[in-house]
Design a protein around this motif. Structure first.
Motif, short mmCIF file in Angstrom:
data_model
loop_
_atom_site.label_atom_id
_atom_site.label_comp_id
_atom_site.label_asym_id
_atom_site.label_seq_id
_atom_site.Cartn_x
_atom_site.Cartn_y
_atom_site.Cartn_z
N GLY A 218 -3.40 -80.00 -6.03
CA GLY A 218 -4.22 -80.81 -6.92
C GLY A 218 -3.61 -82.20 -7.05
N SER B 234 -6.00 -81.01 -15.89
CA SER B 234 -4.88 -80.08 -15.82
C SER B 234 -4.76 -79.59 -14.39
CB SER B 234 -5.14 -78.90 -16.78
OG SER B 234 -4.17 -77.91 -16.57
N LEU B 235 -3.55 -79.66 -13.82
CA LEU B 235 -3.35 -79.27 -12.43
C LEU B 235 -2.35 -78.13 -12.35
CD1 LEU B 235 -2.68 -82.87 -11.04
CD2 LEU B 235 -4.89 -81.70 -11.09
N LYS B 236 -2.60 -77.22 -11.42
CA LYS B 236 -1.63 -76.15 -11.15
C LYS B 236 -0.48 -76.76 -10.37
CE LYS B 236 -4.42 -71.99 -10.91
NZ LYS B 236 -5.24 -71.21 -9.98
#
Lengths: 249, 309
Positions: free
Chosen positions: A138, A167-169
């Motif tokens: 991401g 929001s990124l993993k």
């Protein structure tokens, strides 16, 4: 977690560049070079995450000529732990740089990669996004705030109409905007210490990455110069000129 | 040759920058298709179908595309884009976010922020904060390009009658999610599309003093911009910044107030038709690009200017 920061050696932002007489490019002989300002912000963010106990190691990487070691030493003086130079004499495109960085990411396995949003020489604004695409991670581009919690990172991004949070993993790619932080200056003792920190040099060829480009720069020219303006003596004269001469109001 | 233009929108309204991007596509020549990726964006697809010169609209309506997350939109564009000669997007924060990801997935170099089309494979773009103009040729099978809106006059928003075709492809990478956004509210014209822009710099001294510029702007129907110094000092929000790393504007009239004129600021406004500088320092670099310069205290000059226009 390990953080990888990519930096670029560019012409200093205060230098007024000149186009070469043969229109082959910009004259960079004997011009002051520095770390790209957005990359300084990236280094600062990584160092702050280390100071908060979130990052365990900050690795700084650059792709460029051997002289780019100067910028890596600057990053080490600012708090990075070790450095990697991917040496390449050629002027590489963003895609080629992203591919080389991907090879470094594969080897180092960082949880977060921070880059500047654009380099002030090519003004491309591509490398971070391309690295994210190649690695399948991401991307949080144009970041003005980065918050890590657990296996995620919340990135507040500067967008055209204001700000957006995603929001990124982890692992993820973040590119810095101007407002992310205020980079520190390297102190003299830290500059001295940085000389002893590890700096690994690998060649672009050794990474087994094709750096062939689909783009060719045919010509570089100076922009059209604006014709000289005039100074007016009063607000009344200014309004008169705008109404009757320039006809813009 | 068929060109795919990525529509810029907020699921409700087609952004004006799309019209400039279609104009660039028209200069390249060939059929022009527009992709509207979003959620509940039917009105945008209909608006895109009316744009002059557009022959087909592809509508990819899916929850995964609601906030234009690049992890989801880029694979869609890359998949559809394989059948096109060019993929174009406006050089907005969305276009810049998504398109390089598309280019990397297609394994081609991107050309960023073109200001002119020389031929179907050759383009001009500024480098070094606009201090040099590069002519770049691409031999990629699919040419991936972002377009600087100020380089192209927009095509007409009405007059076309393209068919709208639904695209079923859904990509959800699952690596990112939208959390929220804070958009600045303003009744004034949008900065990048305004005919007149009034900008303030460090010389404004504080955020409260920007009210003088707002008053002048409202009288002129102008948008208000700012230099980096004014944004960094907290006078105004980030999205008002004009410059190399902020917004690029090219209005009919640009009034720079209390702005010295650093290279990075000039990069964002020096293609304005007429530039006016109001500054008390007669040595300020801004006067070198200004068509009309007034050496004066801005706190006296601005209220007077507001009265006279």
């Amino acid at each position: 977690m390990k953080i990888l920061v990519a930096v670029k050696r560019v012409v200093d932002y205060n230098v007024k560049v000149r186009v070469k007489a043969d229109n082959s490019g910009v004259d960079l002989a004997n011009v002051k070079m520095s770390m790209n300002p957005f990359c300084e912000i990236a280094v600062e963010e990584a160092v702050r995450l280390k100071e908060q106990g979130i990052a365990t190691e900050v690795v700084v990487v650059t792709v460029g000529p051997s002289t780019a070691q100067e910028q890596l030493r600057t990053a080490l003086a600012l708090g990075a732990d070790r450095a990697i130079l991917v040496e390449s004499a050629e002027d590489l495109t963003s895609l080629a740089v992203a591919k080389l960085l991907k090879a470094v990411v594969d080897k180092e396995q960082p949880l977060l990669v921070i880059l500047g949003k654009q380099a002030i020489d090519s003004d491309n604004n591509q490398t971070g996004q391309m690295l994210a695409a190649l690695s399948g991670y991401g991307q949080g581009t144009f970041a003005s705030k980065v918050e890590i919690s657990g296996d995620k990172v919340a990135v507040t991004r500067e967008i055209d109409g204001g700000a957006q949070t995603v929001s990124l993993k982890l692992p993820a790619i973040v590119t810095t905007d101007l407002r992310l932080n205020e980079p520190r200056y390297a102190s003299l003792p830290n500059i001295m210490k940085a000389k002893k920190k590890p700096l690994e040099v690998v060649t672009a060829d050794a990474l087994g990455v094709s750096t062939a480009s689909t783009n060719t720069t045919l010509e570089v020219e100076a922009p059209a110069a604006r014709s000289a303006g005039i100074k007016v003596k009063s607000v009344a004269e200014l309004v008169e000129k705008l109404k009757n001469e320039a006809k813009v109001i | 040759m068929t060109i795919l233009v990525i529509a810029e929108h907020d699921n409700k309204v087609l952004a004006p920058a799309t019209l400039n991007t279609v104009a660039a596509a028209a200069k390249i020549g060939g059929d022009i298709h527009v992709l509207v990726a979003g959620q509940g964006a039917g009105a945008v697809a209909e608006a895109a179908a009316k744009v002059a010169g557009v022959s087909k609209v592809l509508s990819a309506d899916n929850a995964a595309y609601a906030h234009q997350l690049p992890e989801n939109v880029a694979p869609l564009v890359a998949e559809l884009g394989k059948g096109y000669s060019h993929i174009l997007a406006a050089a907005t924060s969305n276009g810049k976010n998504i398109l390089p990801r598309v280019a990397a997935q297609l394994d081609v170099d991107q050309i960023s922020e073109i200001i002119s089309v020389e031929s179907a494979d050759t383009f001009k773009r500024p480098i070094y904060a606009g201090n040099a103009i590069a002519t770049v040729q691409s031999n990629a099978a699919v040419k991936v390009i972002t377009v600087r809106a100020t380089g192209f006059d927009p095509v007409a928003a009405e007059g076309g009658s393209a068919a709208v075709e639904a695209v079923a492809a859904a990509h959800d990478a699952g690596t990112s999610s939208f959390v929220g956004e804070e958009l600045a509210k303003s009744d004034r014209p949008e900065l990048t599309a305004a005919k007149i822009v009034v900008s303030g710099g460090r010389g404004m001294q504080n955020g409260d003093n920007f009210k003088h510029l707002y008053a002048l702007a409202d009288k002129l129907g102008a948008a208000v911009g700012a230099s980096r110094a004014a944004v960094d000092a907290g006078f105004v929000p980030n999205d008002m910044q004009v410059g190399q790393t902020g917004k690029i504007v090219a209005p009919q009239l640009y009034i720079a107030v209390g702005i010295s004129g650093a290279i990075q600021h000039l990069a964002g406004m020096k293609d304005s038709k007429v530039i006016v500088a109001i500054n008390k320092d007669e040595e300020a670099p801004i006067f070198q690009v200004a068509d009309y310069g007034l050496v004066a205290d801005l706190f006296e000059a601005i209220p007077e200017l507001e009265k006279l226009v």
